[in-house]
Design a protein around this motif. Structure first.
Motif, PDB file in Angstrom:
ATOM      1  N   LEU A 185       0.813  -1.215   0.000  1.00 40.95           N
ATOM      2  CA  LEU A 185       0.000   0.000   0.000  1.00 40.95           C
ATOM      3  C   LEU A 185       0.845   1.264   0.000  1.00 40.95           C
ATOM      4  O   LEU A 185       0.414   2.308  -0.500  1.00 40.95           O
ATOM      5  CB  LEU A 185      -0.936  -0.003   1.209  1.00 40.95           C
ATOM      6  CG  LEU A 185      -1.959  -1.147   1.282  1.00 40.95           C
ATOM      7  CD1 LEU A 185      -2.780  -1.049   2.563  1.00 40.95           C
ATOM      8  CD2 LEU A 185      -2.877  -1.143   0.069  1.00 40.95           C
ATOM      9  N   TYR A 186       2.054   1.180   0.564  1.00 36.33           N
ATOM     10  CA  TYR A 186       2.922   2.360   0.666  1.00 36.33           C
ATOM     11  C   TYR A 186       4.313   2.022   0.131  1.00 36.33           C
ATOM     12  O   TYR A 186       5.294   2.002   0.887  1.00 36.33           O
ATOM     13  CB  TYR A 186       2.995   2.818   2.122  1.00 36.33           C
ATOM     14  CG  TYR A 186       1.663   3.224   2.698  1.00 36.33           C
ATOM     15  CD1 TYR A 186       1.045   4.411   2.299  1.00 36.33           C
ATOM     16  CD2 TYR A 186       1.004   2.416   3.628  1.00 36.33           C
ATOM     17  CE1 TYR A 186      -0.177   4.789   2.826  1.00 36.33           C
ATOM     18  CE2 TYR A 186      -0.224   2.791   4.154  1.00 36.33           C
ATOM     19  CZ  TYR A 186      -0.811   3.970   3.745  1.00 36.33           C
ATOM     20  OH  TYR A 186      -2.027   4.342   4.261  1.00 36.33           O
ATOM     21  N   PRO A 187       4.437   1.778  -1.153  1.00 31.30           N
ATOM     22  CA  PRO A 187       5.726   1.331  -1.706  1.00 31.30           C
ATOM     23  C   PRO A 187       6.821   2.391  -1.651  1.00 31.30           C
ATOM     24  O   PRO A 187       7.997   2.044  -1.623  1.00 31.30           O
ATOM     25  CB  PRO A 187       5.378   0.962  -3.152  1.00 31.30           C
ATOM     26  CG  PRO A 187       4.164   1.796  -3.473  1.00 31.30           C
ATOM     27  CD  PRO A 187       3.384   1.862  -2.191  1.00 31.30           C
ATOM     28  N   ASP A 188       6.463   3.658  -1.654  1.00 30.38           N
ATOM     29  CA  ASP A 188       7.462   4.733  -1.704  1.00 30.38           C
ATOM     30  C   ASP A 188       7.333   5.686  -0.527  1.00 30.38           C
ATOM     31  O   ASP A 188       7.674   6.872  -0.635  1.00 30.38           O
ATOM     32  CB  ASP A 188       7.324   5.510  -3.019  1.00 30.38           C
ATOM     33  CG  ASP A 188       7.477   4.622  -4.240  1.00 30.38           C
ATOM     34  OD1 ASP A 188       8.452   3.850  -4.272  1.00 30.38           O
ATOM     35  OD2 ASP A 188       6.622   4.690  -5.144  1.00 30.38           O
ATOM     36  N   HIS A 189       6.857   5.171   0.598  1.00 30.35           N
ATOM     37  CA  HIS A 189       6.631   6.011   1.776  1.00 30.35           C
ATOM     38  C   HIS A 189       7.117   5.258   3.009  1.00 30.35           C
ATOM     39  O   HIS A 189       7.064   4.023   3.051  1.00 30.35           O
ATOM     40  CB  HIS A 189       5.136   6.340   1.902  1.00 30.35           C
ATOM     41  CG  HIS A 189       4.824   7.420   2.886  1.00 30.35           C
ATOM     42  ND1 HIS A 189       4.708   7.180   4.236  1.00 30.35           N
ATOM     43  CD2 HIS A 189       4.597   8.755   2.716  1.00 30.35           C
ATOM     44  CE1 HIS A 189       4.414   8.321   4.861  1.00 30.35           C
ATOM     45  NE2 HIS A 189       4.351   9.284   3.970  1.00 30.35           N
ATOM     46  N   PRO A 190       7.593   5.975   4.037  1.00 29.49           N
ATOM     47  CA  PRO A 190       8.047   5.290   5.258  1.00 29.49           C
ATOM     48  C   PRO A 190       6.994   4.391   5.903  1.00 29.49           C
ATOM     49  O   PRO A 190       7.362   3.464   6.635  1.00 29.49           O
ATOM     50  CB  PRO A 190       8.417   6.458   6.186  1.00 29.49           C
ATOM     51  CG  PRO A 190       8.829   7.547   5.261  1.00 29.49           C
ATOM     52  CD  PRO A 190       7.910   7.420   4.075  1.00 29.49           C
ATOM     53  N   TYR A 191       5.700   4.649   5.674  1.00 30.94           N
ATOM     54  CA  TYR A 191       4.689   3.758   6.235  1.00 30.94           C
ATOM     55  C   TYR A 191       4.832   2.330   5.705  1.00 30.94           C
ATOM     56  O   TYR A 191       4.345   1.381   6.335  1.00 30.94           O
ATOM     57  CB  TYR A 191       3.282   4.267   5.903  1.00 30.94           C
ATOM     58  CG  TYR A 191       2.842   5.463   6.711  1.00 30.94           C
ATOM     59  CD1 TYR A 191       3.329   5.698   7.988  1.00 30.94           C
ATOM     60  CD2 TYR A 191       1.913   6.366   6.196  1.00 30.94           C
ATOM     61  CE1 TYR A 191       2.923   6.795   8.728  1.00 30.94           C
ATOM     62  CE2 TYR A 191       1.493   7.469   6.926  1.00 30.94           C
ATOM     63  CZ  TYR A 191       1.992   7.679   8.189  1.00 30.94           C
ATOM     64  OH  TYR A 191       1.576   8.771   8.922  1.00 30.94           O
ATOM     65  N   GLY A 192       5.466   2.161   4.556  1.00 31.31           N
ATOM     66  CA  GLY A 192       5.628   0.839   3.985  1.00 31.31           C
ATOM     67  C   GLY A 192       6.816   0.068   4.518  1.00 31.31           C
ATOM     68  O   GLY A 192       6.981  -1.115   4.201  1.00 31.31           O
ATOM     69  N   ARG A 193       7.647   0.696   5.351  1.00 32.40           N
ATOM     70  CA  ARG A 193       8.814   0.016   5.898  1.00 32.40           C
ATOM     71  C   ARG A 193       8.433  -0.860   7.084  1.00 32.40           C
ATOM     72  O   ARG A 193       7.379  -0.699   7.681  1.00 32.40           O
ATOM     73  CB  ARG A 193       9.868   1.038   6.350  1.00 32.40           C
ATOM     74  CG  ARG A 193      10.408   1.890   5.242  1.00 32.40           C
ATOM     75  CD  ARG A 193      11.547   2.757   5.705  1.00 32.40           C
ATOM     76  NE  ARG A 193      11.253   3.514   6.928  1.00 32.40           N
ATOM     77  CZ  ARG A 193      11.832   4.664   7.221  1.00 32.40           C
ATOM     78  NH1 ARG A 193      12.708   5.208   6.392  1.00 32.40           N
ATOM     79  NH2 ARG A 193      11.530   5.297   8.335  1.00 32.40           N
ATOM     80  N   GLN A 194       9.335  -1.764   7.433  1.00 35.58           N
ATOM     81  CA  GLN A 194       9.166  -2.558   8.649  1.00 35.58           C
ATOM     82  C   GLN A 194       9.257  -1.615   9.849  1.00 35.58           C
ATOM     83  O   GLN A 194      10.334  -1.073  10.134  1.00 35.58           O
ATOM     84  CB  GLN A 194      10.255  -3.625   8.732  1.00 35.58           C
ATOM     85  CG  GLN A 194      10.189  -4.673   7.635  1.00 35.58           C
ATOM     86  CD  GLN A 194       9.248  -5.802   7.990  1.00 35.58           C
ATOM     87  OE1 GLN A 194       8.515  -5.731   8.981  1.00 35.58           O
ATOM     88  NE2 GLN A 194       9.247  -6.841   7.182  1.00 35.58           N
ATOM     89  N   ARG A 195       8.155  -1.452  10.563  1.00 37.88           N
ATOM     90  CA  ARG A 195       8.140  -0.485  11.662  1.00 37.88           C
ATOM     91  C   ARG A 195       9.162  -0.830  12.740  1.00 37.88           C
ATOM     92  O   ARG A 195       9.806   0.055  13.323  1.00 37.88           O
ATOM     93  CB  ARG A 195       6.747  -0.422  12.283  1.00 37.88           C
ATOM     94  CG  ARG A 195       6.606   0.637  13.359  1.00 37.88           C
ATOM     95  CD  ARG A 195       5.205   0.683  13.919  1.00 37.88           C
ATOM     96  NE  ARG A 195       4.923  -0.470  14.749  1.00 37.88           N
ATOM     97  CZ  ARG A 195       3.770  -0.676  15.395  1.00 37.88           C
ATOM     98  NH1 ARG A 195       2.782   0.182  15.257  1.00 37.88           N
ATOM     99  NH2 ARG A 195       3.589  -1.726  16.135  1.00 37.88           N
ATOM    100  N   ASN A 196       9.331  -2.112  13.022  1.00 34.99           N
ATOM    101  CA  ASN A 196      10.260  -2.538  14.064  1.00 34.99           C
ATOM    102  C   ASN A 196      11.638  -2.879  13.525  1.00 34.99           C
ATOM    103  O   ASN A 196      12.497  -3.343  14.275  1.00 34.99           O
ATOM    104  CB  ASN A 196       9.683  -3.737  14.820  1.00 34.99           C
ATOM    105  CG  ASN A 196       8.420  -3.394  15.568  1.00 34.99           C
ATOM    106  OD1 ASN A 196       8.344  -2.352  16.213  1.00 34.99           O
ATOM    107  ND2 ASN A 196       7.417  -4.246  15.463  1.00 34.99           N
ATOM    108  N   GLY A 197      11.860  -2.647  12.228  1.00 38.38           N
ATOM    109  CA  GLY A 197      13.157  -2.879  11.642  1.00 38.38           C
ATOM    110  C   GLY A 197      13.364  -4.317  11.211  1.00 38.38           C
ATOM    111  O   GLY A 197      12.574  -5.214  11.510  1.00 38.38           O
ATOM    112  N   THR A 198      14.449  -4.538  10.509  1.00 41.41           N
ATOM    113  CA  THR A 198      14.874  -5.875  10.100  1.00 41.41           C
ATOM    114  C   THR A 198      16.197  -6.180  10.789  1.00 41.41           C
ATOM    115  O   THR A 198      16.812  -5.301  11.409  1.00 41.41           O
ATOM    116  CB  THR A 198      15.067  -5.943   8.578  1.00 41.41           C
ATOM    117  OG1 THR A 198      16.154  -5.069   8.211  1.00 41.41           O
ATOM    118  CG2 THR A 198      13.799  -5.499   7.844  1.00 41.41           C
TER     119      THR A 198
END
Length: 461
Positions: A185-198
């Motif tokens: 849903l958010y491919p180019d926005h920070p909302y699309g990142r892993q919130r807790n990190g990898t």
């Protein structure tokens, strides 16, 4: 917002659970005093100009504080997703002259609960203490916010814990489904990142990043404080200055753009050898300050937010026994908004479950709720509202949230009026504009039978 996890079970032998849910709500409402929501909220401004909202309650010797800062995991630097979460996990691992063990021992010895958490758009600290330990508890909160140590041992210990969690999430069907949906849903926005990190981004975080997070994000101009319990406005005012007065005056600017989710109604299938599939679905929604938000909230309660009382539960579980549970909820974000839904069921039942969810989505959009459904929703949503005030900590949390969302200091008195004012015409209008079956994008993790993938998962999800 956490999501419930469901497992496949047989349909329970419980007659008419929708009626039982409504009876429970009415019974709970009847037991509440007439002035259950008539809680006095006081605005407290310290001598130094720091504001907090207070519900004073001397019935128990307990004080709870909720401090919320605007800006959360979505503001993490590129390549260092999970920074806000790591800061939340390490702020109470030593501060000032106290190393990690000494800090934690003092919290335990004085029965003080202190913790931090990072959301997508906010960073929060919570404190609960007995009145007799008030001054020291507030001082420990001050130390954690303004003088965190970030010593090597606790930082590396916490890092390894977070990396292990990230590795587990990378193979957990539920976590994979929801992280893939957000990335889609958010491919180019920070909302699309892993919130807790990898594992990779967490490994890249340095102590200097944690220190920068504290100095740039924890500031007075983006701070909202809620306090409840056994404390006077006068005492609270002095403690606000001593606890928060050393914070920077201004936070670093946030540069997050408004964004519409890329919901195209497609289906992504991620193959995983598990006995049941997890399905996460989403489309665009309404932000918290939208004039139709409360109407949307009530309509979603009818569709899938009402548990036993929802249409999705009735159609998916009660009538067909396809899954143990199914749900939907509104997810407003600071710079976007979603309506999401989820279900978990055996691989042979996934296709039919998705078909029914989509059909109910479309039916709600086309017809809206019935008059009876709306009346039942209003009864439950107004009657159950006072049940949220079940602890001192919950009250402090609500007060901070009211400020963060700019709801007004008299929100507790006005809130039920918003629900009661919803007309059937409004409910059907909002249902028609809110629910977009053509947008409802699905991610399926498992080995579902007869489910055709129409698009691929985004890279890196």
């Amino acid at each position: 917002m956490s999501k419930p996890r469901w497992t496949t079970r047989q349909r329970p032998l419980v007659p008419n659970v929708r009626s039982l849910a409504l009876v429970f709500a009415a019974f709970a409402f009847a037991l509440l005093p007439r002035n259950a929501v008539a809680i006095e909220v006081q605005q407290v401004v310290s001598p130094g100009g720091i504001e907090a909202w207070l519900i004073q309650d001397e019935s128990n010797p307990i004080i709870a504080v909720q401090a919320v800062f605007a800006g959360g995991a979505a503001a993490d630097p590129d390549g260092k997703a999970g920074l806000a979460g790591m800061a939340a996990a390490t702020l109470d691992e030593g501060a000032g002259d106290l190393d990690s063990q000494a800090f934690q021992k003092e919290l335990a010895d004085l029965s003080i609960r202190l913790g931090f958490r990072a959301g997508r758009d906010s960073f929060a600290g919570s404190l609960t203490t007995l009145t007799r330990n008030r001054d020291r508890a507030f001082d420990l909160l001050r130390l954690a916010l303004t003088e965190p140590r970030f010593d090597t041992e606790p930082v590396e210990r916490i890092r390894q814990q977070l990396i292990i969690r990230a590795q587990r999430n990378a193979v957990d069907p539920d976590a994979v489904a929801w992280s893939t949906l957000m990335a889609t849903l958010y491919p180019d926005h920070p909302y699309g990142r892993q919130r807790n990190g990898t594992a990779e981004t967490l490994a890249a975080i340095e102590t200097s990043d944690l220190q920068t997070f504290v100095t740039e994000r924890l500031a007075l101009d983006n701070l909202y404080i809620g306090v409840a319990g056994d404390i006077t406005p006068e005492d609270l005012g002095l403690l606000l200055d001593s606890t928060f007065g050393a914070l920077p005056a201004e936070a670093a600017p946030l540069d997050l753009p408004e964004v519409n989710p890329s919901a195209d109604g497609g289906t992504i299938v991620i193959d995983k050898e598990v006995p049941q599939s997890v399905v996460a679905l989403g489309q665009s929604g309404l932000q918290r300050d939208d004039p139709d938000y409360y109407t949307a909230y009530a309509v979603n309660y009818i569709l899938g937010g009402g548990g036993f009382a929802s249409r999705l539960y009735e159609e998916v579980r009660e009538k067909r026994g396809l899954a143990y549970g199914v749900y939907s909820y509104l997810q407003p974000l600071d710079h976007s908004a979603l309506v999401v839904s989820g279900v978990a069921t055996g691989n042979a039942r996934v296709a039919e479950s998705i078909e029914i969810i989509r059909a109910e989505w479309a039916r709600m959009a086309a017809e809206g709720p019935t008059a009876e459904e709306l009346e039942n929703a209003q009864t439950f949503l107004t009657g159950s509202f006072p049940l949220r005030f079940d602890s001192t900590g919950a009250l402090a949390d609500i007060l901070a949230g009211m400020q963060f969302e700019d709801l007004g200091i008299d929100y507790l008195e006005r809130r039920n009026g918003y629900i009661e004012a919803i007309t059937l015409e409004d409910a059907r209008r909002v249902a028609g504009s809110l629910f977009k079956p053509e947008e409802l994008t699905a991610v399926v993790v498992g080995q579902p039978e007869n489910v055709e993938a129409t698009r691929s998962a985004p890279d890196g999800s």
